[in-house]
Design a protein around this motif. Structure first.
Motif, PDB file in Angstrom:
ATOM      1  N   PHE A   1       0.832  -1.200   0.000  1.00 32.59           N
ATOM      2  CA  PHE A   1       0.000   0.000   0.000  1.00 32.59           C
ATOM      3  C   PHE A   1       0.869   1.253   0.000  1.00 32.59           C
ATOM      4  O   PHE A   1       0.612   2.197  -0.746  1.00 32.59           O
ATOM      5  N   PHE A   2       1.891   1.267   0.835  1.00 31.13           N
ATOM      6  CA  PHE A   2       2.789   2.428   0.934  1.00 31.13           C
ATOM      7  C   PHE A   2       3.471   2.722  -0.395  1.00 31.13           C
ATOM      8  O   PHE A   2       3.493   3.866  -0.857  1.00 31.13           O
ATOM      9  N   ILE A   3       4.024   1.708  -1.019  1.00 30.55           N
ATOM     10  CA  ILE A   3       4.721   1.893  -2.290  1.00 30.55           C
ATOM     11  C   ILE A   3       3.747   2.335  -3.377  1.00 30.55           C
ATOM     12  O   ILE A   3       4.044   3.241  -4.158  1.00 30.55           O
ATOM     13  N   SER A   4       2.567   1.727  -3.410  1.00 34.03           N
ATOM     14  CA  SER A   4       1.582   2.091  -4.423  1.00 34.03           C
ATOM     15  C   SER A   4       1.092   3.519  -4.243  1.00 34.03           C
ATOM     16  O   SER A   4       0.863   4.237  -5.215  1.00 34.03           O
ATOM     17  N   LEU A   5       0.929   3.935  -3.010  1.00 31.39           N
ATOM     18  CA  LEU A   5       0.393   5.260  -2.738  1.00 31.39           C
ATOM     19  C   LEU A   5       1.414   6.354  -3.040  1.00 31.39           C
ATOM     20  O   LEU A   5       1.083   7.374  -3.639  1.00 31.39           O
TER      21      LEU A   5
END
Length: 58
Positions: free
Chosen positions: A32-36
């Motif tokens: 989620f962090f990388i995608s966001l």
């Protein structure tokens, strides 16, 4: 108004990518962090390149 819709769609796509990362070594949070913060495309590629977790069925 368009910005809010774009942001909601972006977060939704990031959530779906993170759900696919749950069963991988990278995990939900990092996916989620990388995608966001990078982009959903980069986050999806990194998530798919991460190795799957081994499940031991007894």
């Amino acid at each position: 108004m368009e910005t809010i819709i774009f942001l909601a769609i972006n977060i939704g796509v990031c959530y779906l990518i993170a759900k696919s990362g749950e069963k991988r070594k990278i995990g939900f949070g990092w996916s989620f962090f990388i995608s966001l913060f990078l982009s959903p495309i980069v986050g999806g590629i990194i998530t798919l390149l991460s190795s799957k977790l081994e499940t031991n069925i007894l």
